[in-house]
Design a protein around this motif. Structure first.
Motif, PDB file in Angstrom:
ATOM      1  N   UNK A   1      36.951  -3.327  59.072  1.00  0.00           N
ATOM      2  CA  UNK A   1      36.514  -3.228  60.400  1.00  0.00           C
ATOM      3  C   UNK A   1      36.025  -1.326  60.641  1.00  0.00           C
ATOM      4  N   UNK A   2      37.332  -1.307  60.301  1.00  0.00           N
ATOM      5  CA  UNK A   2      37.222   0.498  60.208  1.00  0.00           C
ATOM      6  C   UNK A   2      35.448   0.721  59.788  1.00  0.00           C
ATOM      7  N   UNK A   3      35.783   0.209  58.318  1.00  0.00           N
ATOM      8  CA  UNK A   3      34.631   0.926  57.343  1.00  0.00           C
ATOM      9  C   UNK A   3      33.323   0.209  57.888  1.00  0.00           C
TER      10      UNK A   3
ATOM     11  N   UNK B   1      31.950   2.184  60.813  1.00  0.00           N
ATOM     12  CA  UNK B   1      31.616   3.500  60.443  1.00  0.00           C
ATOM     13  C   UNK B   1      30.543   3.228  60.182  1.00  0.00           C
ATOM     14  N   UNK B   2      30.111   2.155  59.118  1.00  0.00           N
ATOM     15  CA  UNK B   2      28.712   2.218  58.498  1.00  0.00           C
ATOM     16  C   UNK B   2      27.535   1.846  59.492  1.00  0.00           C
ATOM     17  N   UNK B   3      28.426   0.811  59.500  1.00  0.00           N
ATOM     18  CA  UNK B   3      27.119   0.167  61.571  1.00  0.00           C
ATOM     19  C   UNK B   3      26.817   1.554  62.063  1.00  0.00           C
ATOM     20  N   UNK B   4      27.604   2.774  62.284  1.00  0.00           N
ATOM     21  CA  UNK B   4      27.145   4.139  63.307  1.00  0.00           C
ATOM     22  C   UNK B   4      26.963   4.628  62.823  1.00  0.00           C
ATOM     23  N   UNK B   5      26.753   4.967  61.336  1.00  0.00           N
ATOM     24  CA  UNK B   5      25.906   5.818  61.232  1.00  0.00           C
ATOM     25  C   UNK B   5      24.603   5.416  60.706  1.00  0.00           C
ATOM     26  N   UNK B   6      23.964   4.341  61.093  1.00  0.00           N
ATOM     27  CA  UNK B   6      22.476   3.246  60.661  1.00  0.00           C
ATOM     28  C   UNK B   6      22.531   2.772  59.267  1.00  0.00           C
TER      29      UNK B   6
END
Length: 128
Positions: free
Chosen positions: A26-28, A31-36
């Motif tokens: 979930x964390x990974x 993080x991907x989502x937050x970076x677009x």
């Protein structure tokens, strides 16, 4: 003489391993989502590892061990659907929804594990 492991301890260790893996996943994804970047959309839904039951953990273990079958997923999904609470505002429904999201996610992992196994390929679908 070596004592066999306590079944309850094995179950507890499997739960801890599954919950730790899911939190890391979930964390990974977040993080991907937050970076677009591209990420698994299951991370957008309510998914709380603490809500998983022993049956959910058993399915995760079968995916990890590459022994999962289509029948396992179908039976588990039907059982989960039959447990759906009527009151969508209840805590029971929130937990069920979290487990349902995990079921959909696990079904995707299981499909990969089954496909690779049938093709004779060694691939770990749980590799992060």
């Amino acid at each position: 003489m070596e004592q066999p492991e306590n079944p309850e301890k094995i179950k507890e260790n499997n739960r801890e391993e599954a919950v730790a893996w899911l939190k890391k996943w979930l964390d990974k994804q977040l993080k991907r989502k937050s970076k677009g970047e591209n990420y698994d959309a299951h991370a957008d839904y309510h998914l709380n590892p603490a809500d998983l039951t022993d049956k959910d953990i058993e399915i995760w273990i079968k995916i990890k061990d590459k022994t999962i079958t289509v029948a396992d997923i179908n039976i588990w999904g039907r059982e989960l659907d039959s447990e759906k609470p009527a009151d969508k505002e209840s805590e029971e429904y929130r937990k069920w929804d979290s487990r349902h999201t995990f079921c959909l996610f696990a079904a995707n992992l299981a499909t990969g594990a089954i496909g690779f196994r049938e093709l004779g390929l060694e691939r770990d679908v749980l590799k992060l």
